[in-house]
Design a protein around this motif. Structure first.
Motif, PDB file in Angstrom:
ATOM      1  N   HIS A 294       0.811  -1.226   0.000  1.00  0.00           N
ATOM      2  CA  HIS A 294       0.000   0.000   0.000  1.00  0.00           C
ATOM      3  C   HIS A 294       0.845   1.276   0.000  1.00  0.00           C
ATOM      4  CE1 HIS A 294      -3.015  -2.963   1.090  1.00  0.00           C
ATOM      5  NE2 HIS A 294      -2.288  -3.280   2.144  1.00  0.00           N
ATOM      6  N   ALA A 295       2.150   1.135   0.000  1.00  0.00           N
ATOM      7  CA  ALA A 295       3.036   2.297   0.137  1.00  0.00           C
ATOM      8  C   ALA A 295       2.802   3.306  -0.986  1.00  0.00           C
ATOM      9  CB  ALA A 295       4.499   1.850   0.122  1.00  0.00           C
ATOM     10  N   GLY A 296       2.780   4.578  -0.608  1.00  0.00           N
ATOM     11  CA  GLY A 296       2.618   5.648  -1.579  1.00  0.00           C
ATOM     12  C   GLY A 296       1.198   5.832  -2.069  1.00  0.00           C
ATOM     13  N   ASN A 297       0.219   5.166  -1.430  1.00  0.00           N
ATOM     14  CA  ASN A 297      -1.155   5.279  -1.904  1.00  0.00           C
ATOM     15  C   ASN A 297      -1.778   6.611  -1.497  1.00  0.00           C
ATOM     16  OD1 ASN A 297      -1.846   4.942   0.805  1.00  0.00           O
ATOM     17  ND2 ASN A 297      -2.788   2.934   0.528  1.00  0.00           N
TER      18      ASN A 297
ATOM     19  N   LEU B  21      11.255   2.308   4.253  1.00  0.00           N
ATOM     20  CA  LEU B  21      11.711   2.557   2.887  1.00  0.00           C
ATOM     21  C   LEU B  21      11.040   1.533   1.978  1.00  0.00           C
ATOM     22  CD1 LEU B  21      13.701   4.147   1.025  1.00  0.00           C
ATOM     23  CD2 LEU B  21      15.369   2.324   1.482  1.00  0.00           C
ATOM     24  N   TYR B  22      10.479   2.019   0.863  1.00  0.00           N
ATOM     25  CA  TYR B  22       9.691   1.153  -0.012  1.00  0.00           C
ATOM     26  C   TYR B  22      10.097   1.343  -1.467  1.00  0.00           C
ATOM     27  CZ  TYR B  22       6.869   1.050   4.204  1.00  0.00           C
ATOM     28  OH  TYR B  22       6.457   0.915   5.506  1.00  0.00           O
ATOM     29  N   ASP B  23      10.318   0.231  -2.157  1.00  0.00           N
ATOM     30  CA  ASP B  23      10.597   0.273  -3.588  1.00  0.00           C
ATOM     31  C   ASP B  23       9.275   0.088  -4.324  1.00  0.00           C
ATOM     32  OD1 ASP B  23      11.451   0.085  -6.174  1.00  0.00           O
ATOM     33  OD2 ASP B  23      12.790  -1.631  -5.853  1.00  0.00           O
ATOM     34  N   LEU B  24       8.772   1.174  -4.897  1.00  0.00           N
ATOM     35  CA  LEU B  24       7.483   1.112  -5.594  1.00  0.00           C
ATOM     36  C   LEU B  24       7.578   0.352  -6.906  1.00  0.00           C
ATOM     37  CD1 LEU B  24       6.059   4.687  -4.921  1.00  0.00           C
ATOM     38  CD2 LEU B  24       5.830   2.591  -3.556  1.00  0.00           C
ATOM     39  N   GLY B  25       8.794   0.008  -7.311  1.00  0.00           N
ATOM     40  CA  GLY B  25       8.970  -0.818  -8.501  1.00  0.00           C
ATOM     41  C   GLY B  25       9.017  -2.299  -8.205  1.00  0.00           C
ATOM     42  N   SER B  26       8.923  -2.664  -6.929  1.00  0.00           N
ATOM     43  CA  SER B  26       8.978  -4.079  -6.550  1.00  0.00           C
ATOM     44  C   SER B  26       7.694  -4.787  -6.952  1.00  0.00           C
ATOM     45  CB  SER B  26       9.188  -4.205  -5.044  1.00  0.00           C
ATOM     46  OG  SER B  26       8.039  -3.748  -4.346  1.00  0.00           O
ATOM     47  N   ASP B  27       7.764  -6.122  -7.051  1.00  0.00           N
ATOM     48  CA  ASP B  27       6.587  -6.911  -7.418  1.00  0.00           C
ATOM     49  C   ASP B  27       5.459  -6.697  -6.416  1.00  0.00           C
ATOM     50  OD1 ASP B  27       7.901  -7.898  -9.625  1.00  0.00           O
ATOM     51  OD2 ASP B  27       8.467  -9.799  -8.674  1.00  0.00           O
ATOM     52  N   ALA B  28       5.803  -6.629  -5.123  1.00  0.00           N
ATOM     53  CA  ALA B  28       4.770  -6.479  -4.096  1.00  0.00           C
ATOM     54  C   ALA B  28       4.019  -5.160  -4.246  1.00  0.00           C
ATOM     55  CB  ALA B  28       5.399  -6.577  -2.711  1.00  0.00           C
ATOM     56  N   ALA B  29       4.764  -4.079  -4.488  1.00  0.00           N
ATOM     57  CA  ALA B  29       4.112  -2.775  -4.639  1.00  0.00           C
ATOM     58  C   ALA B  29       3.319  -2.697  -5.938  1.00  0.00           C
ATOM     59  CB  ALA B  29       5.163  -1.670  -4.588  1.00  0.00           C
ATOM     60  N   ARG B  30       3.846  -3.281  -6.988  1.00  0.00           N
ATOM     61  CA  ARG B  30       3.177  -3.218  -8.285  1.00  0.00           C
ATOM     62  C   ARG B  30       1.939  -4.107  -8.331  1.00  0.00           C
ATOM     63  NH1 ARG B  30       6.380  -1.463 -12.657  1.00  0.00           N
ATOM     64  NH2 ARG B  30       5.539  -3.094 -13.993  1.00  0.00           N
ATOM     65  N   ARG B  31       1.877  -5.085  -7.426  1.00  0.00           N
ATOM     66  CA  ARG B  31       0.751  -6.018  -7.425  1.00  0.00           C
ATOM     67  C   ARG B  31      -0.574  -5.293  -7.204  1.00  0.00           C
ATOM     68  NH1 ARG B  31       1.377 -10.781  -3.279  1.00  0.00           N
ATOM     69  NH2 ARG B  31       3.339 -10.878  -4.473  1.00  0.00           N
ATOM     70  N   THR B  32      -0.571  -4.295  -6.319  1.00  0.00           N
ATOM     71  CA  THR B  32      -1.811  -3.555  -6.047  1.00  0.00           C
ATOM     72  C   THR B  32      -1.917  -2.283  -6.885  1.00  0.00           C
ATOM     73  OG1 THR B  32      -0.805  -2.287  -4.248  1.00  0.00           O
ATOM     74  CG2 THR B  32      -1.827  -4.393  -3.671  1.00  0.00           C
ATOM     75  N   GLY B  33      -0.794  -1.700  -7.247  1.00  0.00           N
ATOM     76  CA  GLY B  33      -0.811  -0.472  -8.037  1.00  0.00           C
ATOM     77  C   GLY B  33      -1.354   0.736  -7.306  1.00  0.00           C
ATOM     78  N   GLU B  34      -1.436   0.658  -5.968  1.00  0.00           N
ATOM     79  CA  GLU B  34      -2.070   1.733  -5.210  1.00  0.00           C
ATOM     80  C   GLU B  34      -1.275   3.037  -5.259  1.00  0.00           C
ATOM     81  OE1 GLU B  34      -3.422   0.783  -1.270  1.00  0.00           O
ATOM     82  OE2 GLU B  34      -4.096  -1.216  -1.871  1.00  0.00           O
TER      83      GLU B  34
END
Length: 257
Positions: free
Chosen positions: A9-12, A47-60
């Motif tokens: 959910h980071a950066g949502n 710290l969150y990598d928005l390009g990671s698979d986990a972050a991209r999975r939701t696209g939030e």
């Protein structure tokens, strides 16, 4: 209780609301030549990598920081954008700062910082992110009680639970009353989700009854996906810094455009 991981959910849209106001407050507080204390009850990994698979999975993140940057909601001089620029320069363009590293950007050597995180994997990632604070693998509510009133007495506490434990909604008003009695000069900041079923409303009613001068900032946004319960974000600030109400109103207006 320990299943929540914020990378999804980071950066949502809620993070944008929370972090823009947090960065503004820290910038304001550190603009004065007096040391302060910073306490965070539920720090996450920082710290969150928005390009990671986990972050991209939701696209939030695209509906949050992605939308804000594309639309120019926050100029380069905004405190949040200054913190993000520093993080990206250090780690890469796809990275996003959680509240611990936002705080690190603003806090000075004379300031005191304590971060609590109970989740073992999140705690390990937080330590690796080197947030420049004393870390505690401990229940955040317990830590807050143990540390208040802090030294220096001037400062800010961010209370940002995942609300996985539904009893938090009933317990938080009493918790904040207790902390406010012990630390009456602290800027006490609570983030909470606005949910479609309205379960947060009773908590906010109790808080506004207890703290009539507090700032309540709420924004609305569409659910991240069909059936998702969060439809907005709230920040409840006890002892809000001067000027925060104007910044909160400016930010809220952007969510309705």
């Amino acid at each position: 209780m320990l299943s929540y991981q914020h990378i999804y959910h980071a950066g949502n849209a809620a993070d944008l609301h929370k972090h823009a106001l947090l960065a503004w407050m820290l910038d304001y507080l550190t603009g004065k030549d007096k040391p302060l204390s910073y306490i965070e009850t539920h720090a996450g990994r920082g710290l969150y990598d928005l390009g990671s698979d986990a972050a991209r999975r939701t696209g939030e993140a695209q509906a949050g920081i992605g939308r804000a940057e594309a639309a120019g909601w926050l100029d380069t001089g905004h405190p949040l954008m200054q913190a993000l620029a520093a993080i990206r320069a250090r780690h890469g363009a796809s990275f996003y700062a959680g509240s611990p590293l936002i705080a690190r950007h603003f806090l000075r050597p004379e300031d005191s910082a304590h971060l609590a995180e109970l989740h073992p994997a999140e705690y390990a990632a937080l330590a690796e992110a080197k947030p420049g604070a004393t870390l505690h693998r401990r229940d955040g509510f317990e830590l807050a009680r143990a540390l208040t009133p802090p030294t220096p007495r001037r400062g800010l506490m961010l209370v940002d639970p995942s609300y996985e434990v539904k009893a938090d909604y009933a317990a938080i008003p009493g918790f904040l009353r207790e902390i406010a009695r012990k630390w009456n000069v602290g800027v006490l900041v609570l983030w909470y989700p606005k949910l479609a079923d309205g379960r947060q409303a009773g908590m906010i009613d109790k808080l506004t009854s207890d703290f009539a001068d507090a700032l309540v900032s709420e924004v609305d946004f569409p659910p991240a996906r069909p059936g998702h319960g969060m439809v907005g974000s709230g920040m409840f600030v006890i002892n809000p810094p001067w000027g925060l109400a104007d910044e909160a109103a400016r930010l809220s207006a952007l969510y309705v455009t």
